[in-house]
Design an enzyme around this catalytic site. Structure first.
Site, PDB file in Angstrom:
ATOM      1  N   THR A 157       1.161  -1.425  -0.188  1.00  0.00           N
ATOM      2  CA  THR A 157       0.338   0.105  -0.003  1.00  0.00           C
ATOM      3  C   THR A 157       0.723   1.215   0.120  1.00  0.00           C
ATOM      4  O   THR A 157       0.858   2.199  -0.507  1.00  0.00           O
ATOM      5  CB  THR A 157      -0.958  -0.201   1.189  1.00  0.00           C
TER       6      THR A 157
ATOM      7  N   ASN B 125       5.716  -0.752   4.144  1.00  0.00           N
ATOM      8  CA  ASN B 125       4.615  -0.257   4.962  1.00  0.00           C
ATOM      9  C   ASN B 125       4.720   0.259   6.330  1.00  0.00           C
ATOM     10  O   ASN B 125       4.391   1.258   6.961  1.00  0.00           O
ATOM     11  CB  ASN B 125       2.667  -0.879   5.027  1.00  0.00           C
TER      12      ASN B 125
ATOM     13  N   ASP C 208      -4.000   6.432   6.786  1.00  0.00           N
ATOM     14  CA  ASP C 208      -3.724   7.729   6.729  1.00  0.00           C
ATOM     15  C   ASP C 208      -2.205   7.239   5.724  1.00  0.00           C
ATOM     16  O   ASP C 208      -1.872   8.214   4.841  1.00  0.00           O
ATOM     17  CB  ASP C 208      -2.546   7.694   8.091  1.00  0.00           C
TER      18      ASP C 208
ATOM     19  N   ASP D 207      -9.182  -3.426  -0.518  1.00  0.00           N
ATOM     20  CA  ASP D 207      -8.263  -4.299   0.472  1.00  0.00           C
ATOM     21  C   ASP D 207      -8.373  -5.183   1.631  1.00  0.00           C
ATOM     22  O   ASP D 207      -8.451  -6.200   1.797  1.00  0.00           O
ATOM     23  CB  ASP D 207      -7.400  -3.107   0.429  1.00  0.00           C
TER      24      ASP D 207
ATOM     25  N   ASP E 103      -3.092  -0.008  -5.557  1.00  0.00           N
ATOM     26  CA  ASP E 103      -1.936   0.979  -5.335  1.00  0.00           C
ATOM     27  C   ASP E 103      -0.881  -0.992  -5.422  1.00  0.00           C
ATOM     28  O   ASP E 103       0.288  -0.759  -5.762  1.00  0.00           O
ATOM     29  CB  ASP E 103      -1.838   1.018  -3.650  1.00  0.00           C
ATOM     30  N   HIS E 104      -2.095  -2.233  -5.494  1.00  0.00           N
ATOM     31  CA  HIS E 104      -1.264  -3.148  -6.749  1.00  0.00           C
ATOM     32  C   HIS E 104      -2.317  -3.921  -6.327  1.00  0.00           C
ATOM     33  O   HIS E 104      -3.782  -3.831  -6.022  1.00  0.00           O
ATOM     34  CB  HIS E 104      -0.794  -3.678  -5.077  1.00  0.00           C
TER      35      HIS E 104
HETATM   36 ZN   LIG Z   1      -3.258  -1.635  -0.469  1.00  0.00          ZN
END
Ligand SMILES: [Zn+2]
Length: 522
Positions: free
Chosen positions: A76, A97, A158, A280, A327-328
């Site tokens: 992420t 992360n 966040d 997610d 994001d993935h």
């Molecule tokens: Zn993610």
């Protein structure tokens, strides 16, 4: 009439000299949307069920069929930092992360910041900021050029709200599940604006207490996917974030931000960076082949349609440039794959640290050899290295040799190898991804890459790999000045930032390695 014609003629002459048509097409608002863990194939598999926002983007946007991330790990924070900066982790410094910070001597997150306070959550909780992001984003470039009044990031997470918005954002808001409030950080402001306090006072999750999540096309008698009430026969959803209701909270909050902050009504170009996170949480729990994923994807289409209609009504159609990506991706659940004769399985990174540690103890002396391990990144305990008078590079080399003997490990790189460019020298995309994901001062001592479809996860599924299921994502541009169509040439998500910079006529973000996707520009 004659006079009007004269003025028109002067304008035409002026336009021959200056690109005034291009200037007219500059959007009032950029809406940068990330759907967390939204695999590329979700735009294909569920296409017949999309009739709203996603359908609009897919039909009228510039749709890239082969957009990928080129870095490791595909997680992420890294995806979100790449999206608006065009930088790889090797330059942006966002290598995961979270990672073990050698100076602080503990694990930090990509956005944790001890010098800030959380606003609107539990009193005196620490806040977050983009201080670990080493590069600029598109909105930072807009701000530095004095061309944007408002930049706002919104997400459940966040990192999802902070990293795309950048350093000079006016605000990033995310959802704090300790207080069930939308929160921000003292990095951005002294106190939350009145409209955010109002949202919190109303109790954002109140209406979802005890609600069950049923399929959007459920027939009478169909069992819900899960329930927000614990203890019933139906599976407990766990949290609001792990249902489509989390995305509904975000879309509602985004509408309020647009309205109260006047996004798209100022001179220049405002930016709304919105990251829908619930996809997610759901995907991790049930995997990409579960009916829940189809359902939340269809609901995402509807929510996006609602948001785009709201924006058009507020600032007029044709004034908004939308960029849409993920994001993935995510891997299939290993057991689902095994049942259909596909490869895959689970690896235990704590057990692997134990195996490596035992080998290191036998060779160099007893001790606790690792301070942290996470999705294949192992951080050595330098105190143990020192206590045993060992050479850290030798310890890494031995540990890597042992890791290579473990079944289903495809590739192992030491930090020494990556410092010397050996990932890039591997000559394929796996080595290159490891190299581009490596930033010396922050990355782990060992990078352990499992074979395709094998993962470090004890349940559900996850992502982090360089392979298509984790790295291939949708990429769509939609709005004024964008040439619609399907584009099959390979591109990277790193290309988004320089393309936006070109459209908005500002400097390219500082760490961008992407190229301008000129084929989509009219
Ligand atoms: Zn993610």
């Amino acid at each position: 009439m004659k006079r009007i014609r004269g003025v028109f003629r002067v304008l035409v002459y002026l336009c021959l000299l200056t690109p005034c048509l291009a200037a007219d097409k500059k959007p009032k608002l950029v809406v940068a949307v990330v759907v967390d863990q939204f695999r590329y194939d979700y735009t294909l598999r569920f296409r017949a069920d999309y009739h709203a926002g996603l359908a609009r983007l897919l039909e009228h946007g510039a749709v890239f069929a082969d957009a990928r991330y080129m870095h490791l790990p595909t997680v992420t924070a890294v995806g979100h930092s790449t999206f608006m900066s065009g930088a790889t982790p090797s330059v942006s410094g966002i290598v995961g992360n979270d990672w073990f910070d050698r100076t602080a001597n503990h694990t930090v997150t990509s956005v944790s910041d001890e010098t800030t306070l959380l606003l609107g959550g539990v009193p005196n909780a620490k806040g977050s900021s983009p201080s670990r992001l080493l590069v600029s984003t598109v909105s930072d470039e807009l701000k530095m050029a004095g061309r944007s009044r408002k930049v706002i990031g919104i997400s459940i997470k966040d990192r999802g709200s902070i990293l795309p918005a950048g350093h000079m954002a006016d605000a990033a808001y995310w959802f704090d599940n300790d207080s069930n409030h939308f929160v921000s950080s003292s990095y951005y402001m002294k106190e939350l604006p009145g409209w955010v306090n109002q949202v919190n006072q109303n109790g954002p999750i109140q209406k979802y207490l005890g609600v069950a999540w049923s399929a959007i096309d459920a027939k009478p008698g169909d069992k819900p996917f899960c329930s927000m009430a614990a203890g019933s026969e139906v599976r407990f959803c766990g949290s609001i974030e792990a249902t489509p209701f989390g995305n509904e909270l975000l879309e509602d909050f985004a509408e309020k931000a647009i309205e109260h902050e006047g996004l798209g009504t100022h001179d220049g170009t405002d930016v709304l960076a919105l990251s829908l996170s619930s996809n997610d949480y759901v995907g991790h729990a049930v995997g990409p082949d579960a009916p829940e994923v189809r359902d939340i994807s269809v609901r995402t289409d509807i929510l996006l349609g609602k948001l785009l209609d709201f924006i058009d009504a507020k600032i007029g159609a044709g004034n908004t440039l939308v960029v849409f990506t993920a994001d993935h991706g995510v891997a299939p659940v290993p057991e689902v794959n095994q049942a259909r004769k596909m490869p895959g399985g689970r690896l235990d990174s704590a057990a692997m640290a134990q195996t490596l540690g035992n080998a290191l103890s036998a060779r160099f002396g007893q001790g606790d050899w690792f301070v942290a391990e996470n999705y294949g990144y192992f951080f050595l305990n330098y105190a143990t290295v020192k206590k045993n008078n060992a050479d850290a590079a030798e310890v890494r080399r031995v540990a890597a040799d042992v890791a290579r003997t473990i079944p289903h490990i495809a590739r192992v790189y030491t930090s020494d190898a990556l410092l010397h460019g050996e990932g890039a020298a591997s000559g394929d995309f796996v080595g290159r991804a490891a190299q581009l994901g490596f930033y010396g001062p922050r990355s782990g001592d060992l990078v352990v890459i499992p074979e395709p479809y094998y993962m470090f996860a004890s349940q559900g599924t996850t992502h982090a790999a360089p392979f298509s299921y984790d790295s291939h994502v949708p990429l769509i541009f939609y709005g004024p000045g964008i040439r619609s169509g399907v584009y099959y040439q390979p591109v990277t998500v790193n290309d988004v930032a320089p393309t936006l910079a070109a459209i908005l006529e500002v400097e390219t973000p500082s760490g961008s390695v992407g190229r301008i996707l000129s084929m989509v520009l009219q």
